[in-house]
Design an enzyme around this catalytic site. Structure first.
Site, short mmCIF file in Angstrom:
data_model
loop_
_atom_site.label_atom_id
_atom_site.label_comp_id
_atom_site.label_asym_id
_atom_site.label_seq_id
_atom_site.Cartn_x
_atom_site.Cartn_y
_atom_site.Cartn_z
N ASP A 1 0.82 -1.20 0.00
CA ASP A 1 0.00 0.00 0.00
C ASP A 1 0.87 1.26 0.00
OD1 ASP A 1 -2.68 1.30 0.38
OD2 ASP A 1 -1.73 1.98 2.24
N GLU B 1 1.60 -0.08 -4.84
CA GLU B 1 0.75 1.07 -5.14
C GLU B 1 1.66 2.28 -5.04
OE1 GLU B 1 -3.17 3.56 -3.62
OE2 GLU B 1 -1.94 2.44 -2.21
#
Length: 581
Positions: free
Chosen positions: A244, A281
């Site tokens: 993330d 990400e």
């Protein structure tokens, strides 16, 4: 059993295990570590007290039966009997499916989700990408406020439930990717600062102080995160990790944390003989993130490509607010640029950021599968005020165009759960904070945020209302009826073509050729002998494809092959895939 904990600032550490308290001793070989022996077995409850303070859960807890604030539990990973013989499934050629366990089924458990995995195997998906499963407060939430980075959310089914899910997936030929959050921990149940310098105010992130990757004590913090990642891959047989928001991992050391992590994962892959991979990400648009370490990069195997999503979304919807503004000026040109160059912002000016952004990607050296392409994600749906999916914004024909572009583009495609049948359910932001003050702050903050953008507060769903989560659960009766059944069949047809046509998994990004007409709203591209055309306009469009003979492989609406003039007459809001021979 040996217990150990890193607590460099403590003068005394005690272990409380199954009601018995024992003092731990300093480890003479590892500075800041404490260790000791105690009788324990699978399920034994334990915790650590620092300087005679309260008993706290283990930072490396494998299980939190009573939630983030409770005692930890011993997990004997050898007790689980794996049934699937699994040698792994690599990222090249993959099709990912982003799943939130808590809303994939109304039950919201691993076991309930596992019962629906046959749907994905039949569809043609190769990997399930689970949103975070670490413990978080309450029962329901997105998972990005998790704590205990080695443990599994108990209401989902805990570590045993996750293993059953992975085993079932592997038995069906599906790999499993897990979303992990290294850039911050949730505000509730986070006891790491009491154990050591896991965070630093040297840097700041959108969530407050940064995880300590480069300040004093950062060696152990980095090891904590790397070891956690390896534990998912080793103990739960996960096949890959989605990292993330890696742009929030602030690290000024000569060897970046991501490089260290990617090397450790590659070494584990070599040891186990299974292909393991990392997907970032990243908001950086920096090719070095996905460049191999031996070529000066960080060695991450792939990354999400939001630029493709933003370009496609603006082309489909006409939305131009916020970060869509740059793409909305000429959306088909933006789609074309991403299809051929990967990034839209590759050093260009970003009006949303107020500065130039990104760096060009070398198409001759970066394989196309290292970028993930998608038309919807949990972020792009759930962070809208009402969690409205693309199916609530555009016609079925335009959804079919989005599917065609996503599933035949050069990138590794990823679907968001329910997208494949144009789910009519929203996917909204929901929480279940047990702290009343925090719960109130989250509810009020969410409504204030969207009120500033013109939304009436009463029209913004309350994250703490259980109905918000319930509305977000998939309706599994939809795929059996129209118009959902037709869309599901379309996705299945496109995914079958992806398996059957080698040109659609060709990793050569430079081989993609694109033509488009911004005014007439059509776009066509070539990948080897495969031609893909979409008409986003309401009226039929004549699209020049050349005079080579062709046959239709898939079409949303009936369409004839190009005639002698080389023109394809494509109905409005429709898509077609052809093979030129």
């Amino acid at each position: 059993m040996q217990f150990e904990v890193w607590a460099p600032q403590a003068g005394r550490v005690t272990l409380r295990c199954d009601g018995v308290t024992r003092a731990l001793e300093r480890d003479p070989e590892r500075e800041g570590w404490w260790r000791g022996e105690a009788e324990a077995h699978d399920g034994s409850r334990y915790g650590f007290a620092l300087d005679d303070g309260p008993v706290l859960p283990d930072p490396r807890s494998r299980r939190q039966p009573d939630g983030p604030d409770g005692l930890s539990a011993v997990v004997d990973h050898d007790r689980f009997e794996w049934s699937a013989e699994w040698t792994g499934r690599p990222l090249p050629g993959a099709v990912l499916y982003e799943m939130h366990v808590g809303t994939y089924t109304p039950e919201g458990t691993f076991d309930a989700a596992a019962e629906r995995l046959g749907h994905l195997a039949d569809l043609g998906v190769t990997h399930v990408e689970l949103m975070p499963v670490c413990p978080f407060p309450g029962r329901h939430g997105w998972g990005y406020e998790g704590v205990s980075l080695w443990a599994v959310h108990e209401p989902y089914g805990g570590p045993e439930g996750l293993k059953r899910f992975v085993d079932r997936a592997h038995g069906l030929g599906l790999g499993v990717v897990l979303d992990v959050v290294h850039n911050h921990l949730g505000p509730s149940g986070n006891y790491l600062p009491q154990f050591g310098p896991y965070f630093t105010d040297t840097h700041h992130t959108p969530w407050g102080v940064a995880v300590n990757l480069d300040a004093p004590g950062s060696d152990e913090v980095r090891a904590y995160l790397v070891d956690s990642a390896l534990a998912w891959l080793r103990d739960h047989r996960i096949d890959g990790l989605r990292l993330d928001a890696v742009h929030a991992l602030v690290d000024t050391r000569a060897r970046h944390f991501l490089e260290e992590l990617s090397q450790a994962v590659d070494e584990l892959a070599a040891d186990t003989g299974r292909p393991l991979f990392l997907i970032a990400e990243s908001d950086l648009n920096d090719p070095r993130v996905i460049t191999p370490r031996d070529r000066g990069g960080l060695g991450i195997h792939a990354q999400w490509n939001d630029d493709f999503h933003h370009a496609l979304h603006t082309a489909l919807t006409g939305e131009s607010q916020g970060y869509y503004a740059d793409f909305a000026r000429a959306p088909l040109a933006a789609v074309a640029k991403t299809l051929t160059g990967g990034f839209f912002h590759d050093g260009t000016y970003s009006s949303f950021r107020g500065r130039h952004h990104g760096r060009p990607l070398d198409r001759t050296r970066v394989a196309a599968h290292r970028l993930l392409g998608y038309s919807q994600t949990h972020d792009q749906v759930g962070n809208r005020a009402q969690g409205d999916r693309l199916s609530a914004l555009v016609s079925p024909g335009l959804l079919a165009c989005a599917a065609a572009l996503t599933l035949t583009a050069p990138f590794t495609p990823m679907l968001f759960m329910g997208e494949e049948w144009a789910a009519g359910t929203p996917w909204q932001f929901f929480t279940d904070h047990t702290d009343p003050e925090l719960a109130k702050a989250v509810s009020q903050g969410r409504r204030r945020e969207f009120a500033a953008h013109g939304w009436a507060e009463q029209d913004v769903p309350d994250p703490q209302d259980p109905a918000t989560r319930d509305r977000s659960c998939l309706d599994w009766s939809e795929p059996e009826r129209e118009p959902h059944a037709r869309m599901l069949a379309w996705y299945g047809q496109l995914l079958a073509l992806r398996r059957e046509q080698p040109d659609l998994t060709d990793p050569d990004l430079a081989d993609t050729k694109v033509a488009y007409d911004e005014d007439r709203r059509w776009l066509a591209f070539r990948r080897g002998d495969v031609r893909v055309a979409v008409n986003l306009g309401a009226e039929p469009a004549d699209i020049p494809l050349g005079s080579r003979e062709a046959r239709v492989l898939a079409a949303w609406e009936p369409v004839d092959v190009p005639g002698a003039d080389g023109l394809l007459r494509l109905p409005g809001e429709s898509a077609v895939v052809l093979l030129q021979e």
